[in-house]
Design a protein around this motif. Structure first.
Motif, mmCIF file in Angstrom:
data_model
loop_
_atom_site.group_PDB
_atom_site.id
_atom_site.type_symbol
_atom_site.label_atom_id
_atom_site.label_comp_id
_atom_site.label_asym_id
_atom_site.label_seq_id
_atom_site.Cartn_x
_atom_site.Cartn_y
_atom_site.Cartn_z
ATOM 1 N N TYR A 51 3.888 -5.207 -4.763
ATOM 2 C CA TYR A 51 4.455 -4.469 -5.895
ATOM 3 C C TYR A 51 3.347 -3.700 -6.591
ATOM 4 C CZ TYR A 51 8.585 -7.186 -5.007
ATOM 5 O OH TYR A 51 9.683 -7.742 -4.396
ATOM 6 N N GLU A 52 3.461 -2.385 -6.583
ATOM 7 C CA GLU A 52 2.470 -1.534 -7.222
ATOM 8 C C GLU A 52 2.699 -1.524 -8.728
ATOM 9 O OE1 GLU A 52 3.045 2.230 -5.273
ATOM 10 O OE2 GLU A 52 1.834 1.612 -3.551
ATOM 11 N N SER A 53 1.711 -1.053 -9.473
ATOM 12 C CA SER A 53 1.820 -1.014 -10.934
ATOM 13 C C SER A 53 2.975 -0.133 -11.395
ATOM 14 C CB SER A 53 0.511 -0.527 -11.552
ATOM 15 O OG SER A 53 0.186 0.752 -11.061
ATOM 16 N N SER A 54 3.383 0.816 -10.563
ATOM 17 C CA SER A 54 4.494 1.702 -10.909
ATOM 18 C C SER A 54 5.850 1.007 -10.779
ATOM 19 C CB SER A 54 4.478 2.929 -9.997
ATOM 20 O OG SER A 54 4.711 2.531 -8.649
ATOM 21 N N GLY A 55 5.858 -0.210 -10.226
ATOM 22 C CA GLY A 55 7.109 -0.936 -10.023
ATOM 23 C C GLY A 55 7.689 -0.756 -8.634
ATOM 24 N N VAL A 56 7.133 0.167 -7.878
ATOM 25 C CA VAL A 56 7.569 0.394 -6.501
ATOM 26 C C VAL A 56 6.941 -0.675 -5.614
ATOM 27 C CG1 VAL A 56 7.421 2.023 -4.565
ATOM 28 C CG2 VAL A 56 7.744 2.867 -6.893
ATOM 29 N N PHE A 57 7.684 -1.144 -4.614
ATOM 30 C CA PHE A 57 7.057 -2.084 -3.699
ATOM 31 C C PHE A 57 6.901 -1.478 -2.318
ATOM 32 C CE2 PHE A 57 11.426 -3.238 -2.665
ATOM 33 C CZ PHE A 57 11.374 -3.551 -1.323
ATOM 34 N N CYS A 58 5.877 -1.930 -1.638
ATOM 35 C CA CYS A 58 5.566 -1.480 -0.288
ATOM 36 C C CYS A 58 5.680 -2.664 0.649
ATOM 37 C CB CYS A 58 4.145 -0.936 -0.222
ATOM 38 S SG CYS A 58 3.858 0.417 -1.345
ATOM 39 N N CYS B 24 1.423 -0.421 6.618
ATOM 40 C CA CYS B 24 1.893 -0.532 5.238
ATOM 41 C C CYS B 24 2.641 0.748 4.886
ATOM 42 C CB CYS B 24 0.721 -0.731 4.278
ATOM 43 S SG CYS B 24 1.255 -0.946 2.560
ATOM 44 N N SER B 25 3.683 0.615 4.088
ATOM 45 C CA SER B 25 4.490 1.784 3.721
ATOM 46 C C SER B 25 3.957 2.532 2.498
ATOM 47 C CB SER B 25 5.937 1.357 3.473
ATOM 48 O OG SER B 25 6.015 0.468 2.370
ATOM 49 N N CYS B 26 2.845 2.102 1.913
ATOM 50 C CA CYS B 26 2.323 2.757 0.711
ATOM 51 C C CYS B 26 1.709 4.125 1.039
ATOM 52 C CB CYS B 26 1.294 1.872 0.004
ATOM 53 S SG CYS B 26 -0.294 1.745 0.847
ATOM 54 N N GLN B 27 1.646 4.962 0.026
ATOM 55 C CA GLN B 27 1.095 6.305 0.193
ATOM 56 C C GLN B 27 -0.385 6.276 0.555
ATOM 57 O OE1 GLN B 27 2.777 9.213 0.315
ATOM 58 N NE2 GLN B 27 4.559 7.860 0.194
ATOM 59 N N TYR B 28 -1.140 5.336 0.001
ATOM 60 C CA TYR B 28 -2.569 5.245 0.296
ATOM 61 C C TYR B 28 -2.787 5.024 1.793
ATOM 62 C CZ TYR B 28 -7.395 3.889 0.359
ATOM 63 O OH TYR B 28 -8.720 3.837 0.651
ATOM 64 N N TYR B 29 -2.034 4.097 2.366
ATOM 65 C CA TYR B 29 -2.159 3.807 3.796
ATOM 66 C C TYR B 29 -1.833 5.054 4.620
ATOM 67 C CZ TYR B 29 -1.448 1.712 8.354
ATOM 68 O OH TYR B 29 -1.527 1.430 9.691
ATOM 69 N N LYS B 30 -0.749 5.705 4.270
ATOM 70 C CA LYS B 30 -0.341 6.883 5.029
ATOM 71 C C LYS B 30 -1.403 7.975 4.990
ATOM 72 C CE LYS B 30 4.541 6.028 4.307
ATOM 73 N NZ LYS B 30 5.726 6.416 3.547
ATOM 74 N N ARG C 93 -3.605 9.307 8.310
ATOM 75 C CA ARG C 93 -3.937 10.732 8.350
ATOM 76 C C ARG C 93 -5.428 10.975 8.509
ATOM 77 N NH1 ARG C 93 -2.232 15.260 3.969
ATOM 78 N NH2 ARG C 93 -2.599 17.047 5.294
ATOM 79 N N ARG C 94 -6.234 10.311 7.696
ATOM 80 C CA ARG C 94 -7.673 10.566 7.706
ATOM 81 C C ARG C 94 -8.449 9.584 8.559
ATOM 82 N NH1 ARG C 94 -9.763 10.998 1.863
ATOM 83 N NH2 ARG C 94 -11.665 11.427 2.990
ATOM 84 N N GLY C 95 -7.959 8.353 8.686
ATOM 85 C CA GLY C 95 -8.650 7.348 9.487
ATOM 86 C C GLY C 95 -10.004 6.948 8.944
ATOM 87 N N ASP C 96 -10.151 7.007 7.608
ATOM 88 C CA ASP C 96 -11.463 6.743 7.034
ATOM 89 C C ASP C 96 -11.652 5.328 6.489
ATOM 90 O OD1 ASP C 96 -9.876 7.062 4.828
ATOM 91 O OD2 ASP C 96 -11.138 8.523 3.837
ATOM 92 N N HIS C 97 -10.674 4.448 6.689
ATOM 93 C CA HIS C 97 -10.837 3.065 6.281
ATOM 94 C C HIS C 97 -10.370 2.151 7.390
ATOM 95 C CE1 HIS C 97 -12.031 3.671 2.152
ATOM 96 N NE2 HIS C 97 -11.121 4.624 2.062
ATOM 97 N N LEU C 98 -10.981 0.990 7.458
ATOM 98 C CA LEU C 98 -10.643 -0.013 8.452
ATOM 99 C C LEU C 98 -9.378 -0.741 8.055
ATOM 100 C CD1 LEU C 98 -11.589 -1.567 10.994
ATOM 101 C CD2 LEU C 98 -12.826 -3.077 9.450
#
Length: 103
Positions: free
Chosen positions: A69-76, A85-91, A96-101
């Motif tokens: 559950y994100e601070s905005s109340g949305v859950f991923c 993960c369905s969150c925007q950060y993961y996407k 898209r960028r592949g810059d994190h493990l």
């Protein structure tokens, strides 16, 4: 991520499991190493856990996922079996960028 970083992360996760089994908590050394590997993502993730915003769900068939559950109340949904993960950060940062493990 390069092969060496992935191997290092795998070894670190083995150490995390060992230390947590033995002590019931993570040492400062382990937390520092995790923070180094995951480029500052550790603290926001720990805050989600501390605020009880992560729920581990296991189906009757044994499949596992995490509801975050994100601070905005949305859950991923984070799928353990596929490292997704369905969150925007993961996407953006992982797919898209592949810059994190992602492990």
């Amino acid at each position: 991520m390069d092969h060496l970083t992935k191997n290092l992360a795998d070894e670190l996760f083995r150490e995390v499991r060992r230390v947590y089994r033995e002590l019931g908590k993570l040492t400062d050394e382990v937390l520092t190493a995790l923070n180094f590997i995951f480029h500052g993502l550790l603290l926001p993730a720990m805050e989600l856990v501390d605020q009880r915003n992560v729920k581990h769900v296991v189906s009757c068939s044994g499949r596992e996922l995490f509801q975050v559950y994100e601070s905005s109340g949305v859950f991923c949904l984070c799928l353990k079996s596929s490292n997704y993960c369905s969150c925007q950060y993961y996407k953006y940062s992982i797919l898209r960028r592949g810059d994190h493990l992602m492990r």
